[in-house]
Design an enzyme around this catalytic site. Structure first.
Site, PDB file in Angstrom:
ATOM      1  N   MET A   1       2.980  -1.415  -1.248  1.00  4.74           N
ATOM      2  CA  MET A   1       2.345  -2.143  -2.357  1.00  4.74           C
ATOM      3  C   MET A   1       2.923  -3.549  -2.452  1.00  4.74           C
ATOM      4  SD  MET A   1       2.260   0.807  -5.268  1.00  4.74           S
ATOM      5  CE  MET A   1       1.953   2.518  -4.850  1.00  4.74           C
TER       6      MET A   1
ATOM      7  N   HIS B   1       3.210  10.399   4.260  1.00  9.53           N
ATOM      8  CA  HIS B   1       2.370   9.313   3.740  1.00  9.53           C
ATOM      9  C   HIS B   1       3.284   8.245   3.122  1.00  9.53           C
ATOM     10  CE1 HIS B   1      -1.433   7.715   2.072  1.00  9.53           C
ATOM     11  NE2 HIS B   1      -0.747   7.451   0.962  1.00  9.53           N
TER      12      HIS B   1
ATOM     13  N   ASP C   1      -6.308  11.007  -1.769  1.00  7.69           N
ATOM     14  CA  ASP C   1      -5.009  10.519  -2.231  1.00  7.69           C
ATOM     15  C   ASP C   1      -5.077  10.256  -3.731  1.00  7.69           C
ATOM     16  OD1 ASP C   1      -2.561   9.286  -2.552  1.00  7.69           O
ATOM     17  OD2 ASP C   1      -3.022   7.543  -1.299  1.00  7.69           O
TER      18      ASP C   1
ATOM     19  N   MET D   1      -9.689   7.227  -2.405  1.00  7.83           N
ATOM     20  CA  MET D   1      -8.720   7.242  -3.516  1.00  7.83           C
ATOM     21  C   MET D   1      -9.313   8.044  -4.670  1.00  7.83           C
ATOM     22  SD  MET D   1      -6.061   5.686  -2.440  1.00  7.83           S
ATOM     23  CE  MET D   1      -5.176   6.002  -3.973  1.00  7.83           C
TER      24      MET D   1
ATOM     25  N   GLY E   1      -1.658   2.477  -7.101  1.00  8.95           N
ATOM     26  CA  GLY E   1      -0.556   1.720  -7.695  1.00  8.95           C
ATOM     27  C   GLY E   1       0.588   2.608  -8.160  1.00  8.95           C
ATOM     28  N   PHE E   2       0.255   3.811  -8.604  1.00  9.81           N
ATOM     29  CA  PHE E   2       1.285   4.681  -9.175  1.00  9.81           C
ATOM     30  C   PHE E   2       1.011   6.144  -8.822  1.00  9.81           C
ATOM     31  CE2 PHE E   2       0.938   0.893 -11.720  1.00  9.81           C
ATOM     32  CZ  PHE E   2       2.261   0.492 -11.837  1.00  9.81           C
ATOM     33  N   GLY E   3       2.098   6.881  -8.634  1.00  9.61           N
ATOM     34  CA  GLY E   3       1.972   8.323  -8.462  1.00  9.61           C
ATOM     35  C   GLY E   3       1.802   8.997  -9.815  1.00  9.61           C
ATOM     36  N   GLY E   4       1.491  10.280  -9.779  1.00  7.87           N
ATOM     37  CA  GLY E   4       1.473  11.073 -11.009  1.00  7.87           C
ATOM     38  C   GLY E   4       0.288  10.867 -11.921  1.00  7.87           C
TER      39      GLY E   4
ATOM     40  N   ASP F   1       3.377   4.609   1.113  1.00  6.22           N
ATOM     41  CA  ASP F   1       2.582   3.718   0.270  1.00  6.22           C
ATOM     42  C   ASP F   1       3.218   2.346   0.192  1.00  6.22           C
ATOM     43  OD1 ASP F   1       0.399   5.400  -0.822  1.00  6.22           O
ATOM     44  OD2 ASP F   1       2.077   6.635  -1.511  1.00  6.22           O
TER      45      ASP F   1
ATOM     46  N   HIS G   1      -0.226   3.621   4.311  1.00  8.82           N
ATOM     47  CA  HIS G   1      -1.309   3.200   3.410  1.00  8.82           C
ATOM     48  C   HIS G   1      -0.965   1.824   2.856  1.00  8.82           C
ATOM     49  CE1 HIS G   1      -3.451   4.178  -0.695  1.00  8.82           C
ATOM     50  NE2 HIS G   1      -4.011   3.155  -0.070  1.00  8.82           N
TER      51      HIS G   1
ATOM     52  N   GLY H   1      -3.411  12.566  -7.350  1.00  7.18           N
ATOM     53  CA  GLY H   1      -3.623  13.711  -8.230  1.00  7.18           C
ATOM     54  C   GLY H   1      -4.006  14.985  -7.495  1.00  7.18           C
TER      55      GLY H   1
ATOM     56  N   SER I   1       3.664  12.314   0.029  1.00 10.36           N
ATOM     57  CA  SER I   1       3.851  10.877  -0.190  1.00 10.36           C
ATOM     58  C   SER I   1       5.291  10.577  -0.581  1.00 10.36           C
ATOM     59  CB  SER I   1       2.915  10.381  -1.291  1.00 10.36           C
ATOM     60  OG  SER I   1       3.282   9.049  -1.621  1.00 10.36           O
TER      61      SER I   1
ATOM     62  N   MET J   1      -1.523  -1.086   0.610  1.00  9.11           N
ATOM     63  CA  MET J   1      -2.198  -1.586  -0.599  1.00  9.11           C
ATOM     64  C   MET J   1      -1.807  -3.044  -0.755  1.00  9.11           C
ATOM     65  SD  MET J   1      -1.601   1.795  -2.908  1.00  9.11           S
ATOM     66  CE  MET J   1      -0.453   2.486  -1.719  1.00  9.11           C
TER      67      MET J   1
HETATM   68  C1  DX5 Z   1      -1.035   5.848  -5.304  1.00  9.77           C
HETATM   69  C2  DX5 Z   1      -0.636   6.234  -3.912  1.00  9.77           C
HETATM   70  C3  DX5 Z   1      -0.469   7.678  -3.698  1.00  9.77           C
HETATM   71  C4  DX5 Z   1       0.554   8.356  -4.571  1.00  9.77           C
HETATM   72  C5  DX5 Z   1      -0.042   9.688  -4.939  1.00  9.77           C
HETATM   73  O1  DX5 Z   1      -1.324   4.504  -5.331  1.00  9.77           O
HETATM   74  O2  DX5 Z   1      -1.587   5.770  -2.965  1.00  9.77           O
HETATM   75  O3  DX5 Z   1      -0.228   7.979  -2.321  1.00  9.77           O
HETATM   76  O4  DX5 Z   1       1.791   8.589  -3.951  1.00  9.77           O
HETATM   77  O5  DX5 Z   1       0.783  10.314  -5.840  1.00  9.77           O
HETATM   78  P1  DX5 Z   1       0.364  11.652  -6.586  1.00  9.77           P
HETATM   79  O6  DX5 Z   1       0.140  12.688  -5.496  1.00  9.77           O
HETATM   80  O7  DX5 Z   1       1.534  11.939  -7.458  1.00  9.77           O
HETATM   81  O8  DX5 Z   1      -0.901  11.352  -7.332  1.00  9.77           O
HETATM   82 ZN    ZN Z   2      -1.320   6.441  -0.815  1.00  5.35          ZN
END
Ligand code: DX5
Ligand code: ZN
Length: 218
Positions: A38, A34, A177, A139, A144-147, A36, A68, A179, A9, A70
């Site tokens: 938003m 990937h 998608d 999901m 909304g956020f990575g990590g 994202d 993707h 974690g 991503s 959102m």
């Molecule tokens: C979250 C995104 C993900 C995000 C995943 O809203 O859809 O694609 O990048 O990030 P990680 O792999 O760090 O959870």
């Molecule tokens: Zn995504």
């Protein structure tokens, strides 16, 4: 069925140099990226738009753009993303719009289509569309956020969708998608997933060839 596909991503890449981050992916022999998108409305965050995809194409990226969306009104933007270079466009089931027509439109535009469901959305919500999609994205975090931490309680949902796929002899991909890392990915694989988004775990991996080799053994 589908071979294991890793889709790093770009959200976890360098937002001041996205083309370089995309090159990290292709330089390691991967084919999917990937992206994202938003809108600050469907999710409480903002990223980039179709112009970013077009710029990555102009910079030479030949990666398969797994896009993707959102967005609260994805049907208004699918054409723009197709023109910008998306290969697959995924839309969420939660907002109200004509899901079936938008999925069909994505294919008319020459892209593969995908349907996404949030952690709180039951598998039954997407079940009527299974024969009309190229990919289902489950999901495993609130988008909304990575990590964020992987939601292990999503594994039964994956197993249910995989069971429907087998029973009906369907061939859509099953993507996860949120974690996904070397600990949680194998659990998703065992539950039927074949396509794995990895933001933090890929871009932070100190030894990316070893990370990729491990994913291919899942
Ligand atoms: C979250 C995104 C993900 C995000 C995943 O809203 O859809 O694609 O990048 O990030 P990680 O792999 O760090 O959870
Ligand atoms: Zn995504």
């Amino acid at each position: 069925m589908h071979a294991i596909t890793l889709a790093p991503s770009l959200l976890a890449g360098d937002h001041a140099n996205l083309a370089a981050s995309a090159r990290v992916v292709s330089d390691h022999g991967l084919s999917w990226l990937h992206l994202d998108l938003m809108d600050g409305h469907f999710v409480p965050n903002l990223t980039f738009g179709p112009e970013t995809l077009a710029a990555l194409r102009r910079a030479g990226s030949k990666l398969f753009f797994d896009t993707h969306l959102m967005l609260s009104e994805p049907h208004r933007y699918v054409e723009a993303f197709a023109k910008a270079g998306a290969n697959l466009i995924s839309i969420h089931i939660e907002p109200s719009y004509d899901h079936a027509a938008t999925l069909a439109r994505i294919r008319q535009l020459g892209c593969q289509n995908g349907l996404v469901l949030n952690p709180d959305t039951p598998a039954s919500a997407i079940e009527p569309h299974l024969s009309a999609v190229d990919l289902i994205l489950v999901m495993t975090v609130q988008p909304g956020f990575g990590g964020q931490a992987f939601r292990r309680d999503m594994l039964p949902k994956l197993r249910q969708i995989d069971a429907w796929r087998r029973e009906r002899s369907l061939t859509f991909r099953l993507e996860v998608d949120g974690g996904v890392d070397l600990a949680t990915g194998p659990e998703c694989r065992a539950a039927g997933a074949d396509t794995f988004v990895a933001g933090t775990s890929f871009f932070r991996a100190p030894d990316k060839p070893a990370f990729i080799a491990a994913v291919n053994r899942w």
